[in-house]
Design an enzyme around this catalytic site. Structure first.
Site, PDB file in Angstrom:
ATOM      1  N   SER A   1     -11.061  -3.586   4.651  1.00  0.00           N
ATOM      2  CA  SER A   1      -9.640  -2.986   4.693  1.00  0.00           C
ATOM      3  C   SER A   1      -9.228  -2.497   6.157  1.00  0.00           C
ATOM      4  CB  SER A   1      -9.522  -2.028   3.710  1.00  0.00           C
ATOM      5  OG  SER A   1      -8.286  -1.093   3.767  1.00  0.00           O
ATOM      6  N   SER A   2      -8.110  -2.140   6.168  1.00  0.00           N
ATOM      7  CA  SER A   2      -7.486  -1.508   7.209  1.00  0.00           C
ATOM      8  C   SER A   2      -7.063  -0.155   6.955  1.00  0.00           C
ATOM      9  CB  SER A   2      -6.223  -2.303   8.110  1.00  0.00           C
ATOM     10  OG  SER A   2      -6.922  -3.542   8.403  1.00  0.00           O
TER      11      SER A   2
ATOM     12  N   ASP B   1      -8.458 -10.203   1.068  1.00  0.00           N
ATOM     13  CA  ASP B   1      -8.996  -9.460   2.349  1.00  0.00           C
ATOM     14  C   ASP B   1     -10.269 -10.183   2.837  1.00  0.00           C
ATOM     15  OD1 ASP B   1      -6.594  -7.962   2.477  1.00  0.00           O
ATOM     16  OD2 ASP B   1      -7.569  -6.052   1.609  1.00  0.00           O
TER      17      ASP B   1
ATOM     18  N   GLY C   1      -0.676  -2.996   5.779  1.00  0.00           N
ATOM     19  CA  GLY C   1      -1.594  -4.066   6.223  1.00  0.00           C
ATOM     20  C   GLY C   1      -2.450  -3.617   7.377  1.00  0.00           C
TER      21      GLY C   1
ATOM     22  N   THR D   1       1.014  -1.150  -0.087  1.00  0.00           N
ATOM     23  CA  THR D   1      -0.031   0.105   0.153  1.00  0.00           C
ATOM     24  C   THR D   1       0.832   1.186  -0.033  1.00  0.00           C
ATOM     25  OG1 THR D   1      -1.623  -1.199   1.184  1.00  0.00           O
ATOM     26  CG2 THR D   1      -1.964   1.161   1.016  1.00  0.00           C
TER      27      THR D   1
END
Length: 589
Positions: A474-475, A450, A496, A410
């Site tokens: 998601s985070s 995910d 993550g 990410t």
């Protein structure tokens, strides 16, 4: 990249890197770095950057400069956002790009409104509950699910960029794509970080011809730092969408995406042209939580980031962290167990609320958090952690806890323009290099992993199970901290599920411990999600290990490579920071 000769892609040249370094060292408001040769991670020491007009903080110098160029040309934060993201997709392809998804927090200065934009990938309409299960209904091993077409969700990043730009951009769409097009044609020098990640992932990257042709040289060796890498296919993709976005979601590029996924040499998937044609960006409710005289605002479902960060801070608001300080093990006991409680709720309740009910208000209610905060009032680590029972209107629904894995990759960037508009955007293709599938010059995501591979447990459904059209949890935690009803801080990180801890830590370090934004970012990480305390190896965080173990924690010293980027709006001064753990820079004027 099929059909492109390798000798047109790889030209070793060290001069370009020297020229680029020289340029950025003289850029207005640029952070100055110094490499510590004694640290194996190659981390740099950075100073806070200040500016008065505008600022860009992104994960690669090319990306920061692309955004800065748009602001210098009279563009706004949304113009710069597009330029930054499409450049990141070129020079940092392992982390984000056209084949992935993103969440955007945006402060609209003219309307005095905070907005949350959801460009998360969606599950294909042909996805079934058994997508990540074997013939016996058992979950696949993680890497068996990731690599190949099965894990690819419908990309949303480009639609998000285009939708936001149509509504708010000032410069022409073609102009904001220009820097990435030119660099893709000209070539960019492979950075040390990209080269090291290619080498570490070479076994998976070499499984597919197009990916291997791009990331390896003519002898089949992983690209080295300093290699000039051209990507004419990416340039052609951007040229195509600069004239008509339908080229990506309905035209030849869509055909190529679907063909790549459905006919992958290994692990083919079910993404279809219908999925691409039907993809929609959504505006979501902003999730805000009070903390130390501010409102910490982020994304709600389908990400767990805004809720979990808000829960952690809400729990900690009952304790004197400012008095305890960052070197006190007690501070980290409180932070660690607050995080564990938030993650327990996350695993039970958080998912795409277009498909399952999510008790966001209940999870963030002051009464609920005050009751949960009592659990961490002792002096020892919590022996066990369970989800709470927030008040909500679906009292008869029972759900099982999620088991999904979310690995770090990410990218995050922050932008403030001269008009006062603010962008805080987190963007991803999930795992590093995503599905390892490549088409038209960009990598495709593995975002569907995910989801929980199981759909039920002990007879109860799992909220984050696979369903057609659903967005995986998601985070990602793009955050804008509001103070006196105006933006005070834009912050977020990759990493993550540790994104939540990285973001919360940085806010705490700034608001509770009075650190400037760069010091707050650079502060060594200690993260606890599920019981084991991860401490950042090679840093002062390791000194807290004996005390944490005495409190009852199992402690694991490891690399914690966040990619935090943040800007603080301090009156008429902008203050920016870039994570020394990655290659990002801050440019301001």
């Amino acid at each position: 990249m099929t059909g492109i000769r390798k000798d047109h892609l790889f030209i070793p040249v060290s001069a370009l890197g020297l020229l680029l370094a020289s340029f950025f060292s003289h850029a207005a408001g640029q952070a100055t770095d110094s490499v510590d040769p004694e640290t194996s991670s190659g981390r740099v020491t950075r100073a806070e950057v200040t500016a008065s007009e505008w600022m860009v903080a992104a994960a690669n110098p090319h990306a920061s400069q692309a955004g800065a160029a748009m602001l210098e040309a009279g563009g706004n934060a949304v113009d710069a956002m597009v330029a930054v993201q499409v450049m990141l997709g070129l020079v940092e392809p392992q982390s984000s790009g056209l084949g992935g998804g993103a969440f955007l927090m945006y402060w609209n200065k003219k309307a005095q409104r905070l907005e949350a934009w959801d460009g998360r990938e969606t599950a294909p309409i042909n996805a079934t509950p058994r997508l990540f299960q074997d013939e016996n209904g058992e979950p696949l091993k993680f890497w068996d699910a990731v690599v190949g077409g099965r894990s690819v969700g419908t990309p949303g990043t480009l639609k998000l960029l285009h939708t936001a730009h149509e509504k708010y951009g000032k410069l022409p769409w073609k102009k904001v794509l220009g820097p990435a097009i030119r660099l893709a044609d000209k070539g960019f020098e492979v950075s040390p970080r990209l080269a090291s990640l290619i080498e570490a992932d070479q076994e998976k990257l070499s499984r597919f011809p197009a990916t291997k042709a791009y990331f390896f040289d003519e002898n089949g060796a992983p690209l080295k730092a300093g290699t000039l890498l051209k990507n004419p296919s990416y340039a052609e993709t951007l040229r195509a969408v600069s004239s008509n976005l339908d080229a990506f979601y309905k035209g030849k590029i869509a055909d190529a995406i679907v063909d790549t996924v459905q006919n992958a040499e290994r692990n083919p998937g079910v993404l279809s042209k219908t999925d691409l044609a039907n993809y929609r960006v959504k505006q979501r409710e902003v999730v805000c939580s009070p903390y130390r005289g501010t409102d910490v605002c982020g994304m709600g479902p389908p990400t767990s980031g805004g809720v979990a960060v808000g829960q952690i801070l809400g729990l900690l608001s009952h304790y004197p962290l400012a008095e305890l300080g960052p070197e006190n093990p007690e501070s980290w006991r409180l932070i660690g167990d607050a995080s564990r409680l938030a993650f327990a709720d996350r695993g039970r309740y958080l998912a795409d609320d277009d498909f399952v009910p999510v008790p966001v208000e209940g999870l963030l209610s002051p009464e609920y958090l005050a009751k949960r905060a009592e659990l961490i009032s002792g002096k020892k680590a919590l022996e066990s952690v369970s989800p709470g029972e927030p008040e909500w209107s679906y009292a008869n629904i029972r759900q099982a806890d999620d088991e999904s894995i979310e690995l770090p990759s990410t990218s995050h960037f922050a932008i403030v323009d001269s008009e006062g508009n603010v962008v805080s955007m987190t963007t991803t293709i999930e795992n590093g290099f995503g599905s390892r599938l490549m088409t038209n010059g960009f990598l495709l995501n593995n975002e569907l992993t995910d989801f929980s591979f199981r759909t039920h447990k002990d007879g109860y459904p799992i909220a984050n199970r696979v369903e057609p059209g659903k967005r995986p949890r998601s985070s990602m935690s793009p955050t804008i901290v509001m103070k006196d009803s105006v933006p005070y801080m834009a912050v977020g990180s990759p990493g993550g599920s540790r994104i939540i801890g990285y973001t919360a830590k940085t806010i705490i370090a700034h608001l509770d411990w009075g650190m400037d934004v760069q010091s707050a970012i650079s502060l060594p990480h200690l993260v606890n999600r599920f019981g084991t305390y991860d401490v950042e190896e090679g840093t002062d965080a390791e000194k807290l290990t004996p005390a944490l173990e005495k409190m009852g924690y199992k402690v694991n010293s490891r690399a914690l490579t966040s990619g935090l980027h943040a800007i603080v709006l301090d009156g008429n001064t902008l203050r920016g920071g870039a994570d020394p753990r990655r290659e990002g820079v801050v440019i301001g004027k």
